[in-house]
Write an enzyme that holds these catalytic residues in place. Structure first.
Site, short mmCIF file in Angstrom:
data_model
loop_
_atom_site.label_atom_id
_atom_site.label_comp_id
_atom_site.label_asym_id
_atom_site.label_seq_id
_atom_site.Cartn_x
_atom_site.Cartn_y
_atom_site.Cartn_z
N ASN A 9 66.51 74.56 7.07
CA ASN A 9 66.61 74.54 8.53
C ASN A 9 68.03 74.91 9.02
O ASN A 9 68.96 74.12 8.89
CB ASN A 9 66.24 73.12 9.00
CG ASN A 9 66.11 73.01 10.50
OD1 ASN A 9 66.86 73.64 11.22
ND2 ASN A 9 65.18 72.20 10.94
N LYS A 12 69.68 72.59 11.74
CA LYS A 12 70.36 71.40 11.20
C LYS A 12 71.75 71.79 10.70
O LYS A 12 72.73 71.09 10.97
CB LYS A 12 69.56 70.80 10.04
CG LYS A 12 68.29 70.09 10.45
CD LYS A 12 67.64 69.45 9.24
CE LYS A 12 66.37 68.71 9.61
NZ LYS A 12 65.69 68.12 8.45
N GLU A 36 58.90 68.00 -0.20
CA GLU A 36 59.01 66.73 0.55
C GLU A 36 57.91 65.80 0.06
O GLU A 36 56.74 66.14 0.16
CB GLU A 36 58.81 66.98 2.05
CG GLU A 36 60.10 67.06 2.81
CD GLU A 36 59.94 66.93 4.32
OE1 GLU A 36 58.99 66.27 4.79
OE2 GLU A 36 60.78 67.50 5.02
N ASP A 65 66.64 63.98 6.01
CA ASP A 65 65.29 63.96 6.54
C ASP A 65 65.32 63.19 7.85
O ASP A 65 65.99 62.16 7.96
CB ASP A 65 64.31 63.30 5.56
CG ASP A 65 62.88 63.57 5.98
OD1 ASP A 65 62.45 64.73 5.90
OD2 ASP A 65 62.19 62.63 6.43
N GLY A 142 62.68 71.90 17.86
CA GLY A 142 61.83 70.77 17.46
C GLY A 142 61.46 69.88 18.65
O GLY A 142 61.05 70.35 19.71
#
Ligand code: IMP
Length: 195
Positions: A9, A12, A36, A65, A142
């Site tokens: 990502n 991030k 994951e 996470d 998101g």
């Protein structure tokens, strides 16, 4: 010593890089899709990903996470936030809260740091807030358009510039703990700054 952030990502990475720059911690981005595990614990999910990444890269690294925990939904989607976003998205979450007056929610980020085969740590950051009545703002990604942090001025993360979100985000709080740990235990990772 070089520290890698491992994730698929890039949003991030962008946020993390800006925040860690303030703490004088340079990082390199290793962009890859990590497995994951299904778990109720975002710390366990982050740690599993970090261990997988370490077996590949063999260098100090961290993963993270994140989950959005909605009180009226008993903490859902929480550790399932990624799947829920992919399937029903922000509109679906808003729909689940149709007519619900309790909009309380919390964003949590777990960071898993691995320095060596024998040293790993997790750091948890959270920001309390509310789920908006509709999507607002085009700046974030998101769940940003539906999350209103309590410490803010009523805008959603999606209505804030990245620098503003970074001041109060769940991710900053986890990174603050990571920075403190690194500057105490591994000062050679930081570039002479204090946390
Ligand atoms: P994960 O940490 O990649 O598993 O993220 C879980 C879900 O939460 C994904 O759908 C992300 O898009 C979303 N998410 C993670 N961090 C944030 C954030 O800071 N703002 C908005 N959505 C986020």
């Amino acid at each position: 010593m070089k520290l890698f952030f491992v994730s698929s990502n890039s949003h991030k990475f962008q946020e993390i890089q800006l925040i860690l720059r303030e703490y004088h911690i340079p990082i390199s981005f290793y962009q890859t899709e990590l497995p994951e595990i299904q778990s109720e614990s975002i710390e366990k999910i982050a740690l599993f990903s970090a261990k997988t990444a370490f077996s590949e890269i063999n260098q100090p690294l961290f993963t993270e996470d994140t989950g959005l925990f909605v009180e009226a939904l008993n903490g859902f989607p929480g550790p399932y936030s990624s799947y829920v976003f992919k399937t029903i998205g922000n509109r679906g979450v808003l729909h689940l809260l149709d007519g619900e007056s309790n909009r309380t929610a919390v964003f949590k980020t777990a960071i898993a740091l691995i320095i060596s085969n024998t040293e790993s740590m997790t750091f948890l950051g959270e920001t309390k807030g509310k789920i908006a009545l509709s999507e607002r703002g085009t700046k974030g990604w998101g769940y940003d358009p539906i999350f209103i942090p309590l410490e803010g001025d009523g805008r959603t993360y999606g209505e804030m510039k990245i620098e503003e979100k970074n001041q109060l985000s769940h991710r900053r709080k986890a990174l603050q703990l990571l920075s403190k740990f690194l500057s105490n235990q591994y000062p050679h990772i930081t570039q002479g700054g204090s946390v």
